[in-house]
Design a protein around this motif. Structure first.
Motif, PDB file in Angstrom:
ATOM      1  N   ALA A  35       0.837  -1.200   0.000  1.00  0.00           N
ATOM      2  CA  ALA A  35       0.000   0.000   0.000  1.00  0.00           C
ATOM      3  C   ALA A  35       0.871   1.249   0.000  1.00  0.00           C
ATOM      4  N   VAL A  36       0.469   2.235  -0.786  1.00  0.00           N
ATOM      5  CA  VAL A  36       1.162   3.520  -0.837  1.00  0.00           C
ATOM      6  C   VAL A  36       0.127   4.614  -0.647  1.00  0.00           C
ATOM      7  N   HIS A  37       0.342   5.465   0.352  1.00  0.00           N
ATOM      8  CA  HIS A  37      -0.492   6.641   0.584  1.00  0.00           C
ATOM      9  C   HIS A  37       0.372   7.840   0.235  1.00  0.00           C
ATOM     10  N   GLY A  38       0.400   8.177  -1.037  1.00  0.00           N
ATOM     11  CA  GLY A  38       1.247   9.235  -1.578  1.00  0.00           C
ATOM     12  C   GLY A  38       1.366   9.024  -3.073  1.00  0.00           C
ATOM     13  N   HIS A  39       2.128   9.872  -3.713  1.00  0.00           N
ATOM     14  CA  HIS A  39       2.267   9.806  -5.165  1.00  0.00           C
ATOM     15  C   HIS A  39       3.366   8.823  -5.570  1.00  0.00           C
ATOM     16  N   LEU A  40       3.139   8.112  -6.676  1.00  0.00           N
ATOM     17  CA  LEU A  40       4.155   7.251  -7.310  1.00  0.00           C
ATOM     18  C   LEU A  40       4.539   7.927  -8.616  1.00  0.00           C
ATOM     19  N   LEU A  41       5.750   8.472  -8.679  1.00  0.00           N
ATOM     20  CA  LEU A  41       6.151   9.297  -9.809  1.00  0.00           C
ATOM     21  C   LEU A  41       7.480   8.837 -10.392  1.00  0.00           C
ATOM     22  N   THR A  48      10.115   4.182 -18.444  1.00  0.00           N
ATOM     23  CA  THR A  48       9.839   3.699 -17.095  1.00  0.00           C
ATOM     24  C   THR A  48       8.650   2.753 -17.120  1.00  0.00           C
ATOM     25  N   LEU A  49       8.636   1.853 -16.141  1.00  0.00           N
ATOM     26  CA  LEU A  49       7.565   0.858 -16.019  1.00  0.00           C
ATOM     27  C   LEU A  49       7.099   0.835 -14.574  1.00  0.00           C
ATOM     28  N   LEU A  50       5.791   0.874 -14.373  1.00  0.00           N
ATOM     29  CA  LEU A  50       5.207   0.771 -13.038  1.00  0.00           C
ATOM     30  C   LEU A  50       4.137  -0.312 -13.076  1.00  0.00           C
ATOM     31  N   VAL A  51       4.272  -1.311 -12.208  1.00  0.00           N
ATOM     32  CA  VAL A  51       3.299  -2.397 -12.104  1.00  0.00           C
ATOM     33  C   VAL A  51       2.625  -2.299 -10.744  1.00  0.00           C
ATOM     34  N   ILE A  52       1.306  -2.183 -10.745  1.00  0.00           N
ATOM     35  CA  ILE A  52       0.512  -2.164  -9.518  1.00  0.00           C
ATOM     36  C   ILE A  52      -0.285  -3.460  -9.515  1.00  0.00           C
ATOM     37  N   SER A  53       0.106  -4.388  -8.632  1.00  0.00           N
ATOM     38  CA  SER A  53      -0.448  -5.739  -8.668  1.00  0.00           C
ATOM     39  C   SER A  53      -1.845  -5.803  -8.070  1.00  0.00           C
ATOM     40  N   GLU A  54      -2.441  -6.964  -8.192  1.00  0.00           N
ATOM     41  CA  GLU A  54      -3.789  -7.227  -7.703  1.00  0.00           C
ATOM     42  C   GLU A  54      -3.928  -6.942  -6.208  1.00  0.00           C
ATOM     43  N   ALA A  55      -2.875  -7.170  -5.433  1.00  0.00           N
ATOM     44  CA  ALA A  55      -2.916  -6.983  -3.984  1.00  0.00           C
ATOM     45  C   ALA A  55      -2.639  -5.540  -3.566  1.00  0.00           C
ATOM     46  N   ALA A  56      -2.242  -4.685  -4.494  1.00  0.00           N
ATOM     47  CA  ALA A  56      -1.788  -3.326  -4.165  1.00  0.00           C
ATOM     48  C   ALA A  56      -2.927  -2.324  -4.068  1.00  0.00           C
ATOM     49  N   LYS A  57      -2.672  -1.288  -3.252  1.00  0.00           N
ATOM     50  CA  LYS A  57      -3.591  -0.154  -3.155  1.00  0.00           C
ATOM     51  C   LYS A  57      -2.756   1.119  -3.109  1.00  0.00           C
ATOM     52  N   VAL A  58      -3.087   2.064  -3.987  1.00  0.00           N
ATOM     53  CA  VAL A  58      -2.387   3.342  -4.047  1.00  0.00           C
ATOM     54  C   VAL A  58      -3.412   4.456  -3.869  1.00  0.00           C
ATOM     55  N   VAL A  59      -3.134   5.356  -2.934  1.00  0.00           N
ATOM     56  CA  VAL A  59      -3.963   6.540  -2.728  1.00  0.00           C
ATOM     57  C   VAL A  59      -3.069   7.734  -3.042  1.00  0.00           C
ATOM     58  N   GLY A  60      -3.181   8.252  -4.255  1.00  0.00           N
ATOM     59  CA  GLY A  60      -2.334   9.341  -4.712  1.00  0.00           C
ATOM     60  C   GLY A  60      -2.173   9.273  -6.216  1.00  0.00           C
ATOM     61  N   GLU A  61      -1.425  10.215  -6.746  1.00  0.00           N
ATOM     62  CA  GLU A  61      -1.178  10.274  -8.186  1.00  0.00           C
ATOM     63  C   GLU A  61      -0.219   9.164  -8.613  1.00  0.00           C
TER      64      GLU A  61
END
Length: 132
Positions: A35-41, A48-61
């Motif tokens: 989990a990430v509570h913030g921006h992923l930049l 660049t490559l960003l993978v957000i998996s099935e188990a992940a949660k992101v709150v932010g840009e």
């Protein structure tokens, strides 16, 4: 397809069970299983490559060249090259993309905003076939 180039290596991992509060800047590739509570930049001019998996949660840009989502994102998403939404992707926020591949089952609660010159005339969209 979509002139795919060699993907940058995934050099960073936010593992399942890890929770981060704050912005994360990365180069090359990153995978998020936690989990990430913030921006992923992405902070690189290189691909660049960003993978957000099935188990992940992101709150932010979320912002990178090639973005693959199969988890949950609450915030705007910008893929300057390709955005791939896997079947369990859940996005609450506006989505900007140069090319979009969306599998059946993925959901977006927000606006779709194509990037680039003439993007409003001819966005590149691809509907992924079931099972392949």
């Amino acid at each position: 397809m979509f002139g795919k180039k060699k993907q940058p290596p995934i050099k960073s991992l936010i593992a399942h069970g890890t929770e981060i509060h704050g912005d994360v800047r990365f180069a090359d590739g990153m995978r998020v299983d936690g989990a990430v509570h913030g921006h992923l930049l992405a902070h690189s001019e290189a691909p660049t490559l960003l993978v957000i998996s099935e188990a992940a949660k992101v709150v932010g840009e979320v912002r990178a060249g090639h973005v693959i989502i199969n988890g949950e994102v609450h915030g705007p998403v910008c893929a300057t090259e390709l955005l791939e939404l896997q079947p369990k992707a859940r996005i609450q926020g506006d989505v900007s993309y140069r090319a979009l591949e969306m599998h059946q089952g993925a959901t977006i609660a927000g606006q779709l905003l194509p990037l680039g010159e003439g993007a409003l005339d001819k966005p590149t969209l691809k509907l992924a076939a079931i099972g392949g």
